[in-house]
Design a protein around this motif. Sequence first.
Motif, PDB file in Angstrom:
ATOM      1  N   ALA A 177      58.952  39.033 -49.727  1.00  0.00           N
ATOM      2  CA  ALA A 177      59.648  39.067 -50.998  1.00  0.00           C
ATOM      3  C   ALA A 177      61.113  39.386 -50.770  1.00  0.00           C
ATOM      4  N   CYS A 178      61.916  39.229 -51.845  1.00  0.00           N
ATOM      5  CA  CYS A 178      63.289  39.688 -51.761  1.00  0.00           C
ATOM      6  C   CYS A 178      63.650  40.423 -53.040  1.00  0.00           C
ATOM      7  N   PHE A 179      64.617  41.313 -52.943  1.00  0.00           N
ATOM      8  CA  PHE A 179      65.132  42.015 -54.112  1.00  0.00           C
ATOM      9  C   PHE A 179      66.555  41.567 -54.338  1.00  0.00           C
ATOM     10  N   LYS A 221      59.692  32.577 -57.256  1.00  0.00           N
ATOM     11  CA  LYS A 221      59.401  32.996 -58.627  1.00  0.00           C
ATOM     12  C   LYS A 221      59.629  34.501 -58.742  1.00  0.00           C
ATOM     13  N   ILE A 222      60.021  34.920 -59.941  1.00  0.00           N
ATOM     14  CA  ILE A 222      60.307  36.334 -60.171  1.00  0.00           C
ATOM     15  C   ILE A 222      59.045  37.001 -60.674  1.00  0.00           C
ATOM     16  N   VAL A 223      58.653  38.135 -60.099  1.00  0.00           N
ATOM     17  CA  VAL A 223      57.376  38.746 -60.459  1.00  0.00           C
ATOM     18  C   VAL A 223      57.503  40.134 -61.065  1.00  0.00           C
ATOM     19  N   MET A 268      62.224  41.481 -58.262  1.00  0.00           N
ATOM     20  CA  MET A 268      61.637  41.058 -57.001  1.00  0.00           C
ATOM     21  C   MET A 268      61.209  39.605 -57.142  1.00  0.00           C
ATOM     22  N   ALA A 269      61.515  38.792 -56.138  1.00  0.00           N
ATOM     23  CA  ALA A 269      61.088  37.398 -56.158  1.00  0.00           C
ATOM     24  C   ALA A 269      60.255  37.108 -54.924  1.00  0.00           C
ATOM     25  N   VAL A 270      59.265  36.220 -55.087  1.00  0.00           N
ATOM     26  CA  VAL A 270      58.395  35.841 -53.960  1.00  0.00           C
ATOM     27  C   VAL A 270      58.322  34.319 -53.921  1.00  0.00           C
TER      28      VAL A 270
END
Lengths: 480, 246
Positions: free
Chosen positions: A182-184, A201-203, A120-122
């Motif tokens: 967010a995106c996946f 950024k990847i969380v 997941m990235a935000v």
Amino acid sequence: MKHKFLVFFAMFFASLALFIWQAPQVHADKTYTIGTDVTFPPFVYANSNNKYVGIDMELIRSIAKEEGFKVNIKPLGFNAAVQSLSSGQIDGVIAGMTITNERKQTLDFSTPYYESGIVMAVAKNSKISNLKDLKGKTVAVKTGTQGATYANSIKNKYGFKVVTFDDSDNVYNDVKTGNSAACFDDSAVLNYGVKTGLGLKIVTKPTDIGQYGFAVKKGQNQKLLKMFNAGLAKLKKNGKYDQIIKKYTGKKATSKTNKSNSEDRTFLGLLKQNGQAITNGIVETLKLTVVSIICATIFGILIGLLGVLPNKFARGLSTTIVYIFRGLPLLVLALFIYNGIPSLTGTKIPAFVAGIITLTLNEGAYTAAFVKGGIEAVDSGQMEAARSLGLPFGKAMRKVILPQGIRIMIPSFINQFIITLKDTSILSIIGILELTQTGKIIIARNLEGFKVWAIIAIIYLVIITVLTLLSNWIERRING
Amino acid sequence: MTNLKVDVTNLNKNYGDNHVLKGIDFKVASNEVVVLIGPSGSGKSTLLRCLNRLEEPTSGSIIIDGQDISNSKTNIDKARENIGMVFQHFNLFNNLTVGQNVELAPTELGKISKDKAAQQAKKLLATVGLADKYNAKPQSLSGGQKQRVAIARALAMNPDIMLFDEPTSALDPEMVGDVLEVMKKLAKNGMTMVVVTHEMGFAKEMADRVVFMADGVVVEEGTPEEVFDHPQNDRTQAFLEKVINV
Ligand SMILES: Nc1ncnc2c1ncn2[C@@H]1O[C@H](COP(=O)(O)OP(=O)(O)OP(=O)(O)O)[C@@H](O)[C@H]1O
Ligand SMILES: [Mg+2]
């Protein structure tokens, strides 16, 4: 006259059919057409020379070399690529496609060539750090990807909504602008993006690990599939495979792309770097426009004239054709002709031909409607007077009605030419590398959405201005 | 009755449920001038337009010059060459000049050469008093001039019979005289004519016979004196009173 007209009509369709029928024979036997999605770095993307590169591209090319066959890469977009595969328009798809049981129903996969998970990235400044924070928020995904499947499978549990886009670029932008929280996406894809300055950024850690495979239609092209597997095994053995993976995911890869990040990103710089690609796009758009304007005009006039013949059957046919092709959305028509018909008949239709047919039918239907309308707008007394003198229907039409009707139609013709030019952009859906598709591909690499779309928009306006001036000049000659 | 130009027997015309012509018998002899009168909607135009099959008759027979017009096997284009028609609203071809309007049909149908057609057009335009309008566009003409060009255009095919459907109703009063003058000249030269008109003066002076129609039937017919001065039928009387009072 009526008979001559019908003969001409039949000839037009016969030659069109011949054109379609002959085209597939161009494909040589040992060349395989491979569909892909060139907006999916580091697996597939267009580099600054507009060559298609990435893990998938290098793999398929190296395997082809090892096994002695040729590939013809078609940048179709993920969805269109899968559809084209099932309709038999292309032989294989390599596009970072995860092997799933559902896909196995219709496709045969190679041995996996890559393993990857969903992350997941935000946005960089976002406070969201895990799935629980997504409650009540929106999440962006790309259609047909494993990220989308994953998001949909957990959306009820975590209480978020999913929006889907056709391009990765739009997914990331939606997160950056804050529309989506967010995106996946695939971890390799997102890693690559983050390192090239995506602003995300990847969380999370990779989950839902999946394997990527090369696909052919179920039961088809088994020889190609065998060669792919054999070639892949060889590459893994001789170290070439590791080399490729490192090249695109290792430290070097990102530093190399960082360099491209410091490329000149002004309008002029972008134009210079992509000049060749944009020129090719313009040429393709112009070719599509000119050929479809000619075909659509001929088709439209024929159908329009059919609609004013003193014959119920002819008029009914004309009305039906106009009704169907004016009623169908251009996008649906394009996909139906390119993907639908071949899956029924088993004959491939080249994208360019499918595009021309699409525009001919759609724009031709509009043309037919105003041709018919233009003729009907001529006072019925004109026809009566001509007939009362003993002139047959055809002669009266040609000498009296059409010259007056055409004057009424000219503004509509000019309008239709401009619409045709604009509508060529929709053909990017079937992978024709015209101006719009060129823009999409450039943006997938450099993520300069605003500037590139501005350039593309200005080019369209320039072409439309030239087309308008040309049409006005012709109008003056006719009316003068 | 061998010299019958027009021989209509038991002609019926329906528009859906609307029975517009109800068993019309209508004869015109060679060189005869017949004026058709009647209230609006009585079917005068419909009858006239059946004579050159601009309207398809529902039933009945229409024989013109011995040729069965109502038979679908008849070459109607050929037959129409012989039947000139003049319309209330002129219907000049707007895309052509006055000269071309007159020349179009004879040249297109291969009757005469282009040169001959031009000569003939100039002569015909002269006889309708418009020699100087050969190169003019129809749009630049007055209504009366347009109607005279329309007559010249019909005459260019050398017809045996001319049909006029209210040729002066769309004209300003001062233009009517010029057009009637041309029609009188035609009549005097022996043209067979069927004229629908409200110009009672013209009817009295030129008609060999006046036919009064109402509600799709011929109510009364006779010489102008018989019909105008001694009408036998109440409806004829009522109609004439109205028209003459206007
Ligand atoms: N094309 C048509 N379709 C349906 N009905 C029609 C058509 N043409 C005429 N009619 C009807 O036929 C009837 C006779 O019309 P027609 O035009 O022959 O009358 P007319 O005697 O010429 O009248 P006017 O003096 O007003 O010209 C009218 O009731 C009219 O409404
Ligand atoms: Mg009338």
